[in-house]
Design an enzyme around this catalytic site. Sequence first.
Site, PDB file in Angstrom:
ATOM      1  N   LYS A   1      54.648  -6.110  46.281  1.00 38.50           N
ATOM      2  CA  LYS A   1      55.648  -7.177  46.378  1.00 38.50           C
ATOM      3  C   LYS A   1      56.274  -7.210  47.772  1.00 38.50           C
ATOM      4  CE  LYS A   1      58.164  -5.409  42.996  1.00 38.50           C
ATOM      5  NZ  LYS A   1      57.375  -4.214  42.628  1.00 38.50           N
TER       6      LYS A   1
ATOM      7  N   ARG B   1      64.428  -8.531  36.708  1.00 33.19           N
ATOM      8  CA  ARG B   1      63.698  -7.387  36.196  1.00 33.19           C
ATOM      9  C   ARG B   1      63.949  -7.148  34.719  1.00 33.19           C
ATOM     10  NH1 ARG B   1      62.859  -4.215  40.990  1.00 33.19           N
ATOM     11  NH2 ARG B   1      61.798  -2.287  40.549  1.00 33.19           N
TER      12      ARG B   1
ATOM     13  N   ARG C   1      53.262   5.916  50.607  1.00 34.42           N
ATOM     14  CA  ARG C   1      54.025   4.890  51.328  1.00 34.42           C
ATOM     15  C   ARG C   1      55.091   5.479  52.254  1.00 34.42           C
ATOM     16  NH1 ARG C   1      56.997   0.576  47.779  1.00 34.42           N
ATOM     17  NH2 ARG C   1      57.728   2.467  46.749  1.00 34.42           N
TER      18      ARG C   1
ATOM     19  N   ARG D   1      60.918   6.975  50.601  1.00 32.83           N
ATOM     20  CA  ARG D   1      61.971   6.732  49.620  1.00 32.83           C
ATOM     21  C   ARG D   1      62.156   7.925  48.690  1.00 32.83           C
ATOM     22  NH1 ARG D   1      60.561   0.822  47.346  1.00 32.83           N
ATOM     23  NH2 ARG D   1      61.162   1.868  45.410  1.00 32.83           N
TER      24      ARG D   1
ATOM     25  N   ARG E   1      59.311   4.816  36.463  1.00 33.61           N
ATOM     26  CA  ARG E   1      59.426   3.444  36.983  1.00 33.61           C
ATOM     27  C   ARG E   1      58.400   2.526  36.302  1.00 33.61           C
ATOM     28  NH1 ARG E   1      59.097   4.742  43.162  1.00 33.61           N
ATOM     29  NH2 ARG E   1      58.794   2.493  43.348  1.00 33.61           N
TER      30      ARG E   1
HETATM   31  P1  AP5 Z   1      54.784  -2.168  48.409  1.00 36.29           P
HETATM   32  O1  AP5 Z   1      54.545  -3.526  48.968  1.00 36.29           O
HETATM   33  O2  AP5 Z   1      55.808  -1.321  49.048  1.00 36.29           O
HETATM   34  O3  AP5 Z   1      55.021  -2.279  46.819  1.00 36.29           O
HETATM   35  P2  AP5 Z   1      56.200  -2.905  45.974  1.00 36.29           P
HETATM   36  O4  AP5 Z   1      55.594  -3.789  44.926  1.00 36.29           O
HETATM   37  O5  AP5 Z   1      57.231  -3.514  46.864  1.00 36.29           O
HETATM   38  O6  AP5 Z   1      56.692  -1.598  45.241  1.00 36.29           O
HETATM   39  P3  AP5 Z   1      58.123  -0.936  45.105  1.00 36.29           P
HETATM   40  O7  AP5 Z   1      57.896   0.501  44.832  1.00 36.29           O
HETATM   41  O8  AP5 Z   1      59.011  -1.323  46.227  1.00 36.29           O
HETATM   42  O9  AP5 Z   1      58.588  -1.628  43.795  1.00 36.29           O
HETATM   43  P4  AP5 Z   1      59.699  -1.176  42.872  1.00 36.29           P
HETATM   44  O10 AP5 Z   1      59.771  -2.379  42.026  1.00 36.29           O
HETATM   45  O11 AP5 Z   1      59.477   0.094  42.155  1.00 36.29           O
HETATM   46  O12 AP5 Z   1      60.919  -0.833  43.849  1.00 36.29           O
HETATM   47  P5  AP5 Z   1      62.241  -1.621  44.244  1.00 36.29           P
HETATM   48  O13 AP5 Z   1      62.578  -1.268  45.620  1.00 36.29           O
HETATM   49  O14 AP5 Z   1      62.125  -3.048  43.871  1.00 36.29           O
HETATM   50  O15 AP5 Z   1      53.375  -1.400  48.404  1.00 36.29           O
HETATM   51  C1  AP5 Z   1      53.307  -0.030  48.028  1.00 36.29           C
HETATM   52  C2  AP5 Z   1      52.369   0.738  48.981  1.00 36.29           C
HETATM   53  O16 AP5 Z   1      51.034   0.311  48.756  1.00 36.29           O
HETATM   54  C3  AP5 Z   1      52.646   0.480  50.464  1.00 36.29           C
HETATM   55  O17 AP5 Z   1      52.469   1.689  51.161  1.00 36.29           O
HETATM   56  C4  AP5 Z   1      51.594  -0.543  50.884  1.00 36.29           C
HETATM   57  O18 AP5 Z   1      51.170  -0.325  52.228  1.00 36.29           O
HETATM   58  C5  AP5 Z   1      50.445  -0.249  49.912  1.00 36.29           C
HETATM   59  N1  AP5 Z   1      49.792  -1.481  49.485  1.00 36.29           N
HETATM   60  C6  AP5 Z   1      50.359  -2.695  49.207  1.00 36.29           C
HETATM   61  N2  AP5 Z   1      49.437  -3.595  48.827  1.00 36.29           N
HETATM   62  C7  AP5 Z   1      48.247  -2.925  48.839  1.00 36.29           C
HETATM   63  C8  AP5 Z   1      46.911  -3.335  48.529  1.00 36.29           C
HETATM   64  N3  AP5 Z   1      46.621  -4.580  48.142  1.00 36.29           N
HETATM   65  N4  AP5 Z   1      45.950  -2.382  48.646  1.00 36.29           N
HETATM   66  C9  AP5 Z   1      46.228  -1.099  49.047  1.00 36.29           C
HETATM   67  N5  AP5 Z   1      47.467  -0.678  49.368  1.00 36.29           N
HETATM   68  C10 AP5 Z   1      48.473  -1.584  49.250  1.00 36.29           C
HETATM   69  O19 AP5 Z   1      63.287  -0.968  43.251  1.00 36.29           O
HETATM   70  C11 AP5 Z   1      63.649   0.391  43.364  1.00 36.29           C
HETATM   71  C12 AP5 Z   1      64.670   0.741  42.296  1.00 36.29           C
HETATM   72  O20 AP5 Z   1      65.862  -0.051  42.487  1.00 36.29           O
HETATM   73  C13 AP5 Z   1      64.267   0.463  40.843  1.00 36.29           C
HETATM   74  O21 AP5 Z   1      63.509   1.528  40.309  1.00 36.29           O
HETATM   75  C14 AP5 Z   1      65.635   0.286  40.180  1.00 36.29           C
HETATM   76  O22 AP5 Z   1      66.239   1.529  39.955  1.00 36.29           O
HETATM   77  C15 AP5 Z   1      66.432  -0.433  41.247  1.00 36.29           C
HETATM   78  N6  AP5 Z   1      66.379  -1.901  41.128  1.00 36.29           N
HETATM   79  C16 AP5 Z   1      65.869  -2.775  42.054  1.00 36.29           C
HETATM   80  N7  AP5 Z   1      65.966  -4.037  41.623  1.00 36.29           N
HETATM   81  C17 AP5 Z   1      66.549  -3.969  40.396  1.00 36.29           C
HETATM   82  C18 AP5 Z   1      66.907  -4.945  39.421  1.00 36.29           C
HETATM   83  N8  AP5 Z   1      66.675  -6.264  39.626  1.00 36.29           N
HETATM   84  N9  AP5 Z   1      67.478  -4.525  38.265  1.00 36.29           N
HETATM   85  C19 AP5 Z   1      67.719  -3.210  38.051  1.00 36.29           C
HETATM   86  N10 AP5 Z   1      67.412  -2.230  38.926  1.00 36.29           N
HETATM   87  C20 AP5 Z   1      66.835  -2.618  40.080  1.00 36.29           C
HETATM   88 MG    MG Z   2      59.217  -2.972  47.382  1.00 38.80          MG
END
Ligand code: AP5
Ligand code: MG
Length: 219
Positions: free
Chosen positions: A13, A88, A127, A161, A172
């Site tokens: 994402k 979410r 990552r 992270r 997660r």
């Molecule tokens: P990356 O693009 O970083 O993946 P992502 O989908 O952004 O994954 P996240 O881990 O950021 O998602 P998340 O939903 O767990 O975390 P968030 O910060 O939203 O890609 C990952 C890796 O893979 C990178 O190294 C990239 O280079 C590689 N990659 C990407 N695409 C690839 C491909 N096609 N092929 C190969 N490699 C690839 O949330 C964190 C925490 O915050 C949550 O757990 C929760 O506690 C809280 N939170 C956030 N939003 C909310 C909400 N709305 N409600 C409640 N809690 C929330």
């Molecule tokens: Mg992300």
Amino acid sequence: MKLILLGPPGAGKGTQAKRLQDRYGVVQISTGDMLRAEVSAGSEVGLQAKAVMEAGQLVSDDILIRMLAGRIERADCAPGFILDGFPRTVPQAQALDAMLTSKSMQIDMVVELKVDDAALTDRIAGRYTCKACGAGYHDEFQKPVIAGVCDKCGGTAFVRRADDNRETVGARLAAYHAQTAPILPHYAAQGKLREVDGMADIDAVTVELTALLDTLVAA
Ligand code: AP5
Ligand code: MG
Ligand code: ZN
């Protein structure tokens, strides 16, 4: 353009949202990044969110809905936005609909990045991001051109992270399946849901996404 990028942790994402914001002139709104900024700042929200995030669970709907409502009011959102990590939960999706309806706006498209659970752990465990500019990298899948130097800003300090470890990823993923996947039917019922194969390589995913989004721009 008002887009929601949905998908499990590690689906890509953030990686794709950063590319799309440049192409379409809209802003990425990552609620995860916003929460991490609150944690770093030691704010009240940050203090409440820190342990929850480190356990791989979801921060309360109340906090997130308030945070997002404030964010989309800001002027840089006027041309449009890409939501990365919000909504979410079903209550977050309903609150977002209500928020936008009250401004006579609506979401144009919801794209689900589909990735097998098995691939996600490796993506997350490898990552890291540039400390200075936030550019994202991966030990294996997305290395900087010069090892140890950020392609975008030349920075040499990188961060990982606190929730990016194999133990927390399981929690997660479970939260995604239990609490986030149920919002897919909400958007399918509105005829807005599209799927993109997130297992393809990063450039191929961008090509598939832009093919979909170009139809919005042309419309
Ligand atoms: P990356 O693009 O970083 O993946 P992502 O989908 O952004 O994954 P996240 O881990 O950021 O998602 P998340 O939903 O767990 O975390 P968030 O910060 O939203 O890609 C990952 C890796 O893979 C990178 O190294 C990239 O280079 C590689 N990659 C990407 N695409 C690839 C491909 N096609 N092929 C190969 N490699 C690839 O949330 C964190 C925490 O915050 C949550 O757990 C929760 O506690 C809280 N939170 C956030 N939003 C909310 C909400 N709305 N409600 C409640 N809690 C929330
Ligand atoms: Mg992300
Ligand atoms: Zn950088």
